[in-house]
Design a protein around this motif. Sequence first.
Motif, PDB file in Angstrom:
ATOM      1  N   VAL A 137       0.865  -1.178   0.000  1.00 21.55           N
ATOM      2  CA  VAL A 137       0.000   0.000   0.000  1.00 21.55           C
ATOM      3  C   VAL A 137       0.907   1.235   0.000  1.00 21.55           C
ATOM      4  O   VAL A 137       1.795   1.369   0.849  1.00 21.55           O
ATOM      5  N   VAL A 138       0.708   2.078  -0.986  1.00 22.93           N
ATOM      6  CA  VAL A 138       1.416   3.352  -1.046  1.00 22.93           C
ATOM      7  C   VAL A 138       0.628   4.316  -0.160  1.00 22.93           C
ATOM      8  O   VAL A 138      -0.554   4.563  -0.398  1.00 22.93           O
ATOM      9  N   VAL A 139       1.270   4.805   0.899  1.00 24.43           N
ATOM     10  CA  VAL A 139       0.586   5.714   1.821  1.00 24.43           C
ATOM     11  C   VAL A 139       1.155   7.117   1.607  1.00 24.43           C
ATOM     12  O   VAL A 139       2.366   7.325   1.686  1.00 24.43           O
ATOM     13  N   LEU A 140       0.254   8.051   1.315  1.00 23.25           N
ATOM     14  CA  LEU A 140       0.679   9.407   0.981  1.00 23.25           C
ATOM     15  C   LEU A 140       0.585  10.355   2.160  1.00 23.25           C
ATOM     16  O   LEU A 140      -0.386  10.301   2.939  1.00 23.25           O
ATOM     17  N   PHE A 141       1.584  11.225   2.249  1.00 16.59           N
ATOM     18  CA  PHE A 141       1.601  12.255   3.280  1.00 16.59           C
ATOM     19  C   PHE A 141       1.887  13.600   2.615  1.00 16.59           C
ATOM     20  O   PHE A 141       2.781  13.690   1.777  1.00 16.59           O
ATOM     21  N   ASP A 142       1.136  14.608   3.014  1.00 13.39           N
ATOM     22  CA  ASP A 142       1.361  15.971   2.515  1.00 13.39           C
ATOM     23  C   ASP A 142       2.606  16.530   3.213  1.00 13.39           C
ATOM     24  O   ASP A 142       2.697  16.465   4.445  1.00 13.39           O
ATOM     25  N   ILE A 143       3.522  17.078   2.441  1.00 13.87           N
ATOM     26  CA  ILE A 143       4.790  17.564   3.006  1.00 13.87           C
ATOM     27  C   ILE A 143       4.574  18.666   4.062  1.00 13.87           C
ATOM     28  O   ILE A 143       5.432  18.899   4.903  1.00 13.87           O
TER      29      ILE A 143
ATOM     30  N   ILE B 239       4.573   1.545   1.378  1.00 16.97           N
ATOM     31  CA  ILE B 239       5.459   2.416   0.599  1.00 16.97           C
ATOM     32  C   ILE B 239       5.068   3.858   0.942  1.00 16.97           C
ATOM     33  O   ILE B 239       4.098   4.387   0.394  1.00 16.97           O
ATOM     34  N   PRO B 240       5.779   4.486   1.888  1.00 17.70           N
ATOM     35  CA  PRO B 240       5.398   5.844   2.279  1.00 17.70           C
ATOM     36  C   PRO B 240       5.928   6.880   1.290  1.00 17.70           C
ATOM     37  O   PRO B 240       7.104   6.864   0.939  1.00 17.70           O
ATOM     38  N   VAL B 241       5.031   7.750   0.855  1.00 19.81           N
ATOM     39  CA  VAL B 241       5.384   8.783  -0.125  1.00 19.81           C
ATOM     40  C   VAL B 241       4.956  10.143   0.406  1.00 19.81           C
ATOM     41  O   VAL B 241       3.832  10.301   0.890  1.00 19.81           O
ATOM     42  N   ILE B 242       5.855  11.092   0.334  1.00 19.81           N
ATOM     43  CA  ILE B 242       5.528  12.464   0.723  1.00 19.81           C
ATOM     44  C   ILE B 242       5.233  13.254  -0.550  1.00 19.81           C
ATOM     45  O   ILE B 242       6.061  13.301  -1.465  1.00 19.81           O
ATOM     46  N   THR B 243       4.025  13.804  -0.610  1.00 17.14           N
ATOM     47  CA  THR B 243       3.573  14.494  -1.823  1.00 17.14           C
ATOM     48  C   THR B 243       3.628  16.012  -1.695  1.00 17.14           C
ATOM     49  O   THR B 243       3.837  16.545  -0.609  1.00 17.14           O
ATOM     50  N   LYS B 244       3.391  16.665  -2.814  1.00 18.52           N
ATOM     51  CA  LYS B 244       3.349  18.135  -2.899  1.00 18.52           C
ATOM     52  C   LYS B 244       4.672  18.744  -2.462  1.00 18.52           C
ATOM     53  O   LYS B 244       4.704  19.808  -1.827  1.00 18.52           O
TER      54      LYS B 244
END
Length: 203
Positions: free
Chosen positions: A109-115, A138-143
Amino acid sequence: MHVKSAEFVKSATAPAHYPENVMPEIAFAGRSNVGKSSLLNVLLQRKSLVRTSSTPGRTQLINFFCVNDNISMVDLPGYGFAKVPKGVKKQWGPMIRTYLQNRPALCAVVVLFDIRRIPRDEDLQLLDWLEEYSIMTIPVITKADKLKRSQHPKAVAEIARATGLPADAFTIFSALKRSGEEDVWELIQTAIEDRGLTLDAQD
Ligand SMILES: Nc1nc2c(ncn2[C@@H]2O[C@H](COP(=O)(O)OP(=O)(O)O)[C@@H](O)[C@H]2O)c(=O)[nH]1
Ligand SMILES: [Mg+2]
């Protein structure tokens, strides 16, 4: 990753309506408005296959997509949007848990976090479930473009501290700049291979 085809398959709320899980599957989760649909559109190299919403949080559907005829990608309902009715909010937890427990070929699971936001509540709940069910995260920091590069390390450190994940586990992504796209694809491919599944017929 060369994306030759990317198609919407169907929306579902309950397992009875999920498509059959024959292909390796990757799901995407995160707070409403975090940029989940935008990330998916960048990865799938389609302008608007996945709807980027102007009314965040309204959709409480699990949306299934098929990529290159051999990967299933899933846009999970977002959480945490203040204006969502209480009844809809209550559905999120059971819907996510049921999904996570009913997909034998779910690889990660790709988990998104706002920077710009410190993770809390449902973000942490989601990470707990993934750990409990031994599902790769899969942690991803977006924006990322919303902050100057010089501000990235501090923002990443704060998100790492709040989640308990190591800072170097996060991939920094921007849909606007299309940066981090290859890194996310690589992690997805690795997650699929780690499950002993192969992606044939791809470049
Ligand atoms: N600046 C910037 N805006 C973004 C980025 N990703 C998404 N957005 C914007 O954030 C809003 C929500 O994006 P969306 O993908 O619909 O989020 P979702 O609710 O998580 O699916 C939209 O207005 C997007 O254009 C990004 O990387 N950079
Ligand atoms: Mg969305």
